[in-house]
Design a protein around this motif. Structure first.
Motif, PDB file in Angstrom:
ATOM      1  N   GLY A  42      21.480   9.441  12.610  1.00 35.16           N
ATOM      2  CA  GLY A  42      21.549   9.467  11.151  1.00 35.16           C
ATOM      3  C   GLY A  42      20.454   8.690  10.444  1.00 35.16           C
ATOM      4  O   GLY A  42      20.648   8.268   9.293  1.00 35.16           O
ATOM      5  N   GLY A  43      19.307   8.509  11.090  1.00 35.78           N
ATOM      6  CA  GLY A  43      18.216   7.777  10.462  1.00 35.78           C
ATOM      7  C   GLY A  43      17.802   8.397   9.138  1.00 35.78           C
ATOM      8  O   GLY A  43      17.591   9.599   9.046  1.00 35.78           O
ATOM      9  N   HIS A  44      17.707   7.572   8.081  1.00 39.93           N
ATOM     10  CA  HIS A  44      17.369   8.086   6.754  1.00 39.93           C
ATOM     11  C   HIS A  44      16.852   6.965   5.865  1.00 39.93           C
ATOM     12  O   HIS A  44      17.045   5.787   6.139  1.00 39.93           O
ATOM     13  N   GLY A  45      16.192   7.346   4.792  1.00 35.21           N
ATOM     14  CA  GLY A  45      15.826   6.412   3.735  1.00 35.21           C
ATOM     15  C   GLY A  45      14.760   5.399   4.089  1.00 35.21           C
ATOM     16  O   GLY A  45      14.093   5.477   5.121  1.00 35.21           O
ATOM     17  N   LEU A  46      14.619   4.403   3.189  1.00 41.78           N
ATOM     18  CA  LEU A  46      13.610   3.349   3.252  1.00 41.78           C
ATOM     19  C   LEU A  46      12.222   3.977   3.373  1.00 41.78           C
ATOM     20  O   LEU A  46      11.895   4.870   2.601  1.00 41.78           O
ATOM     21  N   GLY A  47      11.365   3.579   4.290  1.00 44.72           N
ATOM     22  CA  GLY A  47      10.016   4.138   4.333  1.00 44.72           C
ATOM     23  C   GLY A  47       9.034   3.134   4.883  1.00 44.72           C
ATOM     24  O   GLY A  47       9.402   2.180   5.574  1.00 44.72           O
ATOM     25  N   ALA A  48       7.751   3.341   4.557  1.00 42.59           N
ATOM     26  CA  ALA A  48       6.683   2.461   5.013  1.00 42.59           C
ATOM     27  C   ALA A  48       6.130   1.698   3.819  1.00 42.59           C
ATOM     28  O   ALA A  48       5.864   2.279   2.763  1.00 42.59           O
ATOM     29  N   ALA A  49       5.955   0.401   3.988  1.00 45.65           N
ATOM     30  CA  ALA A  49       5.460  -0.449   2.914  1.00 45.65           C
ATOM     31  C   ALA A  49       4.304  -1.310   3.412  1.00 45.65           C
ATOM     32  O   ALA A  49       4.386  -1.904   4.492  1.00 45.65           O
ATOM     33  N   ALA A  50       3.245  -1.348   2.626  1.00 44.01           N
ATOM     34  CA  ALA A  50       2.117  -2.225   2.939  1.00 44.01           C
ATOM     35  C   ALA A  50       2.484  -3.655   2.572  1.00 44.01           C
ATOM     36  O   ALA A  50       3.165  -3.900   1.570  1.00 44.01           O
ATOM     37  N   LEU A  51       2.039  -4.597   3.378  1.00 47.60           N
ATOM     38  CA  LEU A  51       2.309  -6.015   3.157  1.00 47.60           C
ATOM     39  C   LEU A  51       1.011  -6.731   2.791  1.00 47.60           C
ATOM     40  O   LEU A  51       0.011  -6.620   3.500  1.00 47.60           O
ATOM     41  N   PHE A  52       1.063  -7.456   1.684  1.00 47.72           N
ATOM     42  CA  PHE A  52      -0.089  -8.226   1.214  1.00 47.72           C
ATOM     43  C   PHE A  52       0.319  -9.692   1.084  1.00 47.72           C
ATOM     44  O   PHE A  52       1.486 -10.003   0.799  1.00 47.72           O
ATOM     45  N   PHE A  53      -0.659 -10.591   1.250  1.00 55.17           N
ATOM     46  CA  PHE A  53      -0.364 -12.017   1.202  1.00 55.17           C
ATOM     47  C   PHE A  53      -1.471 -12.779   0.471  1.00 55.17           C
ATOM     48  O   PHE A  53      -2.611 -12.310   0.385  1.00 55.17           O
ATOM     49  N   ALA A  54      -1.102 -13.949  -0.039  1.00 58.63           N
ATOM     50  CA  ALA A  54      -2.090 -14.816  -0.689  1.00 58.63           C
ATOM     51  C   ALA A  54      -1.618 -16.257  -0.599  1.00 58.63           C
ATOM     52  O   ALA A  54      -0.415 -16.539  -0.714  1.00 58.63           O
ATOM     53  N   ASP A  55      -2.564 -17.169  -0.392  1.00 57.35           N
ATOM     54  CA  ASP A  55      -2.243 -18.597  -0.447  1.00 57.35           C
ATOM     55  C   ASP A  55      -2.902 -19.260  -1.646  1.00 57.35           C
ATOM     56  O   ASP A  55      -2.783 -20.468  -1.849  1.00 57.35           O
ATOM     57  N   ASP A  56      -3.594 -18.465  -2.461  1.00 59.57           N
ATOM     58  CA  ASP A  56      -4.157 -18.918  -3.730  1.00 59.57           C
ATOM     59  C   ASP A  56      -4.538 -17.671  -4.517  1.00 59.57           C
ATOM     60  O   ASP A  56      -4.840 -16.623  -3.928  1.00 59.57           O
ATOM     61  N   LEU A  57      -4.508 -17.770  -5.835  1.00 62.34           N
ATOM     62  CA  LEU A  57      -4.891 -16.643  -6.686  1.00 62.34           C
ATOM     63  C   LEU A  57      -5.533 -17.169  -7.953  1.00 62.34           C
ATOM     64  O   LEU A  57      -5.166 -18.258  -8.438  1.00 62.34           O
ATOM     65  N   PRO A  58      -6.475 -16.421  -8.525  1.00 61.12           N
ATOM     66  CA  PRO A  58      -7.000 -16.802  -9.842  1.00 61.12           C
ATOM     67  C   PRO A  58      -5.871 -16.739 -10.869  1.00 61.12           C
ATOM     68  O   PRO A  58      -4.972 -15.889 -10.776  1.00 61.12           O
ATOM     69  N   LEU A  59      -5.917 -17.628 -11.841  1.00 59.00           N
ATOM     70  CA  LEU A  59      -4.902 -17.652 -12.891  1.00 59.00           C
ATOM     71  C   LEU A  59      -5.332 -16.739 -14.029  1.00 59.00           C
ATOM     72  O   LEU A  59      -6.403 -16.922 -14.610  1.00 59.00           O
ATOM     73  N   LEU A  60      -4.521 -15.730 -14.322  1.00 54.64           N
ATOM     74  CA  LEU A  60      -4.826 -14.835 -15.433  1.00 54.64           C
ATOM     75  C   LEU A  60      -4.416 -15.490 -16.750  1.00 54.64           C
ATOM     76  O   LEU A  60      -3.320 -16.043 -16.870  1.00 54.64           O
ATOM     77  N   GLN A  61      -5.287 -15.419 -17.753  1.00 54.11           N
ATOM     78  CA  GLN A  61      -5.003 -15.993 -19.054  1.00 54.11           C
ATOM     79  C   GLN A  61      -4.662 -14.882 -20.041  1.00 54.11           C
ATOM     80  O   GLN A  61      -5.408 -13.927 -20.178  1.00 54.11           O
ATOM     81  N   PRO A  62      -3.521 -14.998 -20.725  1.00 54.25           N
ATOM     82  CA  PRO A  62      -3.159 -13.970 -21.704  1.00 54.25           C
ATOM     83  C   PRO A  62      -4.088 -13.999 -22.910  1.00 54.25           C
ATOM     84  O   PRO A  62      -4.638 -15.049 -23.258  1.00 54.25           O
ATOM     85  N   SER A  63      -4.263 -12.855 -23.544  1.00 52.85           N
ATOM     86  CA  SER A  63      -5.130 -12.772 -24.717  1.00 52.85           C
ATOM     87  C   SER A  63      -4.445 -13.293 -25.967  1.00 52.85           C
ATOM     88  O   SER A  63      -5.090 -13.522 -26.986  1.00 52.85           O
TER      89      SER A  63
END
Length: 238
Positions: A89-110
């Motif tokens: 009865g295997g069904h549903g879910l799927g394949a998902a790409a995994l991304f990682f970060a240990d730091d990110l630039p800070l986005l500034q709102p306008s």
């Protein structure tokens, strides 16, 4: 952005614990080149995870037996898991790409923003979005929510939410949801940046998971600076 040396090991440790494996399982797999397997006869799903070149498969013993000899590249395909679980009865879910970060630039709102940490605002936002989007993001499962609010017609409404929950005290598993009428304005990236920096300030490594067919989510992860780390493919069992 690239990950700091040692971050991949930390990520693999979190996933090893998440999958019920020994802490050093991915390290051993990297050295041996062999796939990690764990039989779980009570499992309600079969999961294949590939992280930084090492792979793991968790599910009932019959699923592990059926996967013997199938290359990792094929196991990462959702159709492969559906095929080997068809009689169960295997069904549903799927394949998902995994991304990682240990730091990110800070986005500034306008412009100045109002950000809510409350649950009612996140629930209201879910009510504005298609069910498929709501289910994929799963805001209700993400403990820390940061909802961008906008004032219109005399009332304040939620337009985007970035959120995360802790995995094994190591990873901040993230999700972002944007109201349909407010998409393609950068609000998803902004909400994600707010949540990401809250998580980084708590000492967590960031994780972004996106269905391989969700071009918008994949593009957002890359534009924010997340690094590709692997793939998770899963099917549910009856």
């Amino acid at each position: 952005m690239t990950l700091e040396p040692g971050t991949a090991d930390i990520i693999q440790l979190a996933w090893a614990r998440r999958l019920g494996l020994d802490d050093a399982a991915f390290t051993a797999a990297r050295e041996s080149g062999e796939r990690i397997t764990r039989a779980d006869e009570s499992a309600r799903a079969v999961q294949f995870v590939r992280l930084f070149g090492s792979s793991a498969l968790v599910g009932p013993q019959w699923a592990l037996d059926a996967a013997v000899g199938i290359p990792d590249e094929d196991m990462a395909q959702h159709v492969t898991l559906l095929t080997i679980t068809r009689n169960h009865g295997g069904h549903g879910l799927g394949a998902a790409a995994l991304f990682f970060a240990d730091d990110l630039p800070l986005l500034q709102p306008s412009e100045e923003l109002t950000v809510s940490h409350g649950n009612p605002e996140a629930v209201e936002l879910e009510g504005l979005c298609p069910p498929d989007d709501v289910n994929e993001v799963g805001l209700s499962d993400l403990e820390h929510r940061f909802t961008i609010m906008h004032r219109e017609d005399g009332r304040t409404v939620p337009v985007a939410c970035g959120a995360y929950t802790e995995w094994e005290g190591i990873l901040a598993h993230m999700g972002v949801l944007v109201a349909p009428g407010w998409r393609r304005r950068g609000l998803g990236s902004l909400a994600a940046s707010i949540a990401a920096h809250e998580a980084l300030a708590s000492g967590l490594t960031l994780q972004w998971r996106a269905d391989v067919s969700n071009k918008g989510s994949l593009a957002t992860a890359r534009s924010l600076g997340f690094a590709t780390g692997g793939i998770q493919t899963s099917v549910l069992l009856d």
